[in-house]
Design a protein around this motif. Structure first.
Motif, PDB file in Angstrom:
ATOM      1  N   TYR A  31       0.877  -1.183   0.000  1.00  0.00           N
ATOM      2  CA  TYR A  31       0.000   0.000   0.000  1.00  0.00           C
ATOM      3  C   TYR A  31       0.903   1.219   0.000  1.00  0.00           C
ATOM      4  CZ  TYR A  31      -3.509   3.367   1.728  1.00  0.00           C
ATOM      5  OH  TYR A  31      -4.345   4.451   1.881  1.00  0.00           O
ATOM      6  N   GLY A  77     -10.468  -2.515   4.756  1.00  0.00           N
ATOM      7  CA  GLY A  77      -9.547  -1.377   4.628  1.00  0.00           C
ATOM      8  C   GLY A  77     -10.064  -0.233   5.474  1.00  0.00           C
ATOM      9  N   THR A  78     -10.224  -0.496   6.763  1.00  0.00           N
ATOM     10  CA  THR A  78     -10.961   0.405   7.665  1.00  0.00           C
ATOM     11  C   THR A  78     -10.213   1.705   7.975  1.00  0.00           C
ATOM     12  OG1 THR A  78     -12.305   0.342   9.677  1.00  0.00           O
ATOM     13  CG2 THR A  78     -10.080  -0.567   9.846  1.00  0.00           C
ATOM     14  N   GLY A  79      -8.910   1.763   7.697  1.00  0.00           N
ATOM     15  CA  GLY A  79      -8.144   2.991   7.978  1.00  0.00           C
ATOM     16  C   GLY A  79      -8.116   3.288   9.471  1.00  0.00           C
ATOM     17  N   ASP A 136      -7.553  -3.998   8.420  1.00  0.00           N
ATOM     18  CA  ASP A 136      -6.609  -3.125   7.705  1.00  0.00           C
ATOM     19  C   ASP A 136      -5.198  -3.700   7.791  1.00  0.00           C
ATOM     20  OD1 ASP A 136      -7.026   0.019   6.708  1.00  0.00           O
ATOM     21  OD2 ASP A 136      -4.934  -0.516   7.083  1.00  0.00           O
ATOM     22  N   LEU A 137      -4.339  -3.260   6.879  1.00  0.00           N
ATOM     23  CA  LEU A 137      -2.918  -3.607   6.942  1.00  0.00           C
ATOM     24  C   LEU A 137      -2.239  -2.939   8.126  1.00  0.00           C
ATOM     25  CD1 LEU A 137      -1.933  -3.034   3.182  1.00  0.00           C
ATOM     26  CD2 LEU A 137      -2.178  -5.259   4.321  1.00  0.00           C
ATOM     27  N   ASP A 166      -4.970  -7.505   8.637  1.00  0.00           N
ATOM     28  CA  ASP A 166      -5.011  -8.564   7.620  1.00  0.00           C
ATOM     29  C   ASP A 166      -4.972  -7.929   6.237  1.00  0.00           C
ATOM     30  OD1 ASP A 166      -5.055 -11.095   6.611  1.00  0.00           O
ATOM     31  OD2 ASP A 166      -6.821 -11.724   7.725  1.00  0.00           O
ATOM     32  N   ASP A 167      -4.717  -8.769   5.254  1.00  0.00           N
ATOM     33  CA  ASP A 167      -4.636  -8.312   3.863  1.00  0.00           C
ATOM     34  C   ASP A 167      -5.900  -8.778   3.149  1.00  0.00           C
ATOM     35  OD1 ASP A 167      -4.124  -7.828   1.221  1.00  0.00           O
ATOM     36  OD2 ASP A 167      -2.274  -8.993   1.130  1.00  0.00           O
ATOM     37  N   ILE A 168      -6.749  -7.836   2.784  1.00  0.00           N
ATOM     38  CA  ILE A 168      -8.026  -8.223   2.166  1.00  0.00           C
ATOM     39  C   ILE A 168      -7.850  -8.720   0.732  1.00  0.00           C
ATOM     40  CG2 ILE A 168      -9.489  -6.803   3.635  1.00  0.00           C
ATOM     41  CD1 ILE A 168      -9.497  -4.665   1.433  1.00  0.00           C
ATOM     42  N   ARG A 177     -14.892   1.380   1.631  1.00  0.00           N
ATOM     43  CA  ARG A 177     -14.963   2.766   1.154  1.00  0.00           C
ATOM     44  C   ARG A 177     -13.566   3.297   0.872  1.00  0.00           C
ATOM     45  NH1 ARG A 177     -17.034   7.178   5.364  1.00  0.00           N
ATOM     46  NH2 ARG A 177     -14.891   6.820   6.085  1.00  0.00           N
ATOM     47  N   ASN A 178     -13.484   4.098  -0.175  1.00  0.00           N
ATOM     48  CA  ASN A 178     -12.263   4.841  -0.502  1.00  0.00           C
ATOM     49  C   ASN A 178     -11.051   3.920  -0.664  1.00  0.00           C
ATOM     50  OD1 ASN A 178     -13.929   7.021  -0.234  1.00  0.00           O
ATOM     51  ND2 ASN A 178     -13.060   7.767   1.677  1.00  0.00           N
ATOM     52  N   LEU A 179     -11.230   2.860  -1.431  1.00  0.00           N
ATOM     53  CA  LEU A 179     -10.123   1.921  -1.649  1.00  0.00           C
ATOM     54  C   LEU A 179      -9.444   2.133  -3.001  1.00  0.00           C
ATOM     55  CD1 LEU A 179     -11.410  -1.393  -0.005  1.00  0.00           C
ATOM     56  CD2 LEU A 179     -10.046   0.456   0.986  1.00  0.00           C
ATOM     57  N   SER A 195      -5.644   1.529  -3.581  1.00  0.00           N
ATOM     58  CA  SER A 195      -5.294   0.547  -2.547  1.00  0.00           C
ATOM     59  C   SER A 195      -5.299  -0.867  -3.092  1.00  0.00           C
ATOM     60  CB  SER A 195      -6.317   0.586  -1.399  1.00  0.00           C
ATOM     61  OG  SER A 195      -6.385   1.844  -0.807  1.00  0.00           O
TER      62      SER A 195
END
Ligand SMILES: C[S@@+](CC[C@H](N)C(=O)[O-])C[C@H]1O[C@@H](n2cnc3c(N)ncnc32)[C@H](O)[C@@H]1O
Length: 335
Positions: free
Chosen positions: A66, A108-110, A131-132, A149-151, A168-170, A173
């Motif tokens: 990322y 990818g919750t940020g 999220d990473l 984790d890696d989605i 959202r907003n990926l 990414s």
């Protein structure tokens, strides 16, 4: 948590006005825009052993996958972008017609801000933010937990599926949205909903004022670099067909426009544009640095110059740039 019908249909709501009127009342006035002046995850030390580069901090787990930083200044930007997305959706966290969800995941919750708000709104739900980077706060509602984790890797949720999956907003990414949406399909309960909110990352203008600007050059260079590195920068435009091809039913698409800056006449769009400008100003350097220095061999100084031109033009009220934002949701058939 189901809609009564699972019959196959698609509905589209276009919230994008045909013409976004310009507020000309302060075309020559420079004052307005310038004011923008408990982990449950198995956190090993290696996950926290962040990469530092060009003065920014990056994730360590799946190092290099990322390209945006995960430091305080980027996290502030993510929270600003959250506010902007809430504004675009008139303060709704999601648009899917979910009822009483019990198991929910935010991909990818940020900073976890969406997951935390969702958990507050649905205290009966168990909410996972994945999220990473373990950058989420530790003081959170009891029904939310965060996982590192890696989605984009294989999921193991098929035997413990979700009622609602949100992402959202990926843009910039994810490399393979098709695979990601297929994994969602396999990991959602029959009748459950999946919702993606994402962008066409290339801005445009209805009056041509965005052509030949530093803002356009910035996105051509930066998103061009992301694309060359294999990342999707326009997921919004592809979501509908990806959902339908995967087998989701009752697919609904809502399209919104998000202006850049305070130039629109409409007060709601002016407010959205103000947040867009604020989060963009917090992000120009961070978003560009790794993509251009690692993949295009730019120097840090060259990136700074590109960012500063974008910042200057982003403040220019004569440049009427805007972006398209898409909310797409669909349901896994009951049977
Ligand atoms: C632009 S941020 C969006 C954050 C959040 N979804 C929001 O809207 O506020 C993208 C996030 O996705 C995460 N991410 C990127 N690739 C990922 C992957 N392969 N697996 C898990 N998370 C990932 C990043 O670490 C970052 O926190």
């Amino acid at each position: 948590m189901t809609e009564p019908s699972t019959q196959e249909q698609t509905t589209t709501t276009n919230n994008a006005p045909a013409n976004v009127a310009v507020d000309t009342s302060f075309e020559n006035d420079s004052s307005y825009g310038d004011e923008l002046s408990s982990y449950t995850a198995s956190l090993t030390s290696s996950v926290l052993d962040y990469r530092h580069e060009n003065g920014r901090r990056y994730h360590k787990f799946r190092d290099g996958s990322y390209l945006l930083p995960n430091d305080e200044s980027e996290n502030d930007r993510l929270d600003m972008a959250h506010e902007m997305c809430l504004l675009i959706l008139h303060r709704k966290l999601y648009l899917a017609p979910i009822k009483n969800p019990q198991r929910v995941i935010d991909l990818g919750t940020g900073t976890g801000i969406w997951a935390i708000d969702f958990a507050d709104l649905h205290p009966q739900a168990e909410v996972i933010g994945c999220d990473l980077s373990p950058i989420q706060p530790s003081l959170v509602p009891p029904n939310v937990k965060f996982l590192v984790d890696d989605i984009e890797s294989e999921w193991a949720y098929e035997n413990n599926p979700f009622d609602f999956i949100h992402a959202r907003n990926l843009l910039c990414s994810i490399k393979d949205f098709e695979k990601l949406i297929k994994q969602c399909y396999r990991s959602i309960k029959p009748g459950g909903w999946v919702e993606f909110q994402d962008w066409d990352g290339y801005p445009y203008s209805q009056d041509g004022s965005h052509n030949d600007t530093g803002l356009k050059q910035y996105f051509d260079e930066v998103h061009g670099a992301f694309q060359k590195a294999g990342y999707e920068v326009r997921p919004g435009v592809k979501l509908e067909s990806l959902f339908k091809d995967t087998g989701f039913v009752n697919v609904h698409v809502e399209k919104f426009v998000a202006p850049h800056g305070v130039w629109p006449k409409d007060p709601h769009l002016k407010e959205v544009g103000t947040w867009m400008q604020a989060q963009a100003e917090a992000g120009y350097e961070g978003i560009a640095l790794a993509a251009l220095t690692r993949y295009q061999k730019w120097t840090k100084e060259e990136v700074m110059i590109l960012a500063s031109k974008a910042r200057a033009d982003g403040r220019n009220r004569k440049i009427h740039a805007m972006y398209d934002f898409y909310v797409v949701y669909g349901q896994r058939p009951e049977n």
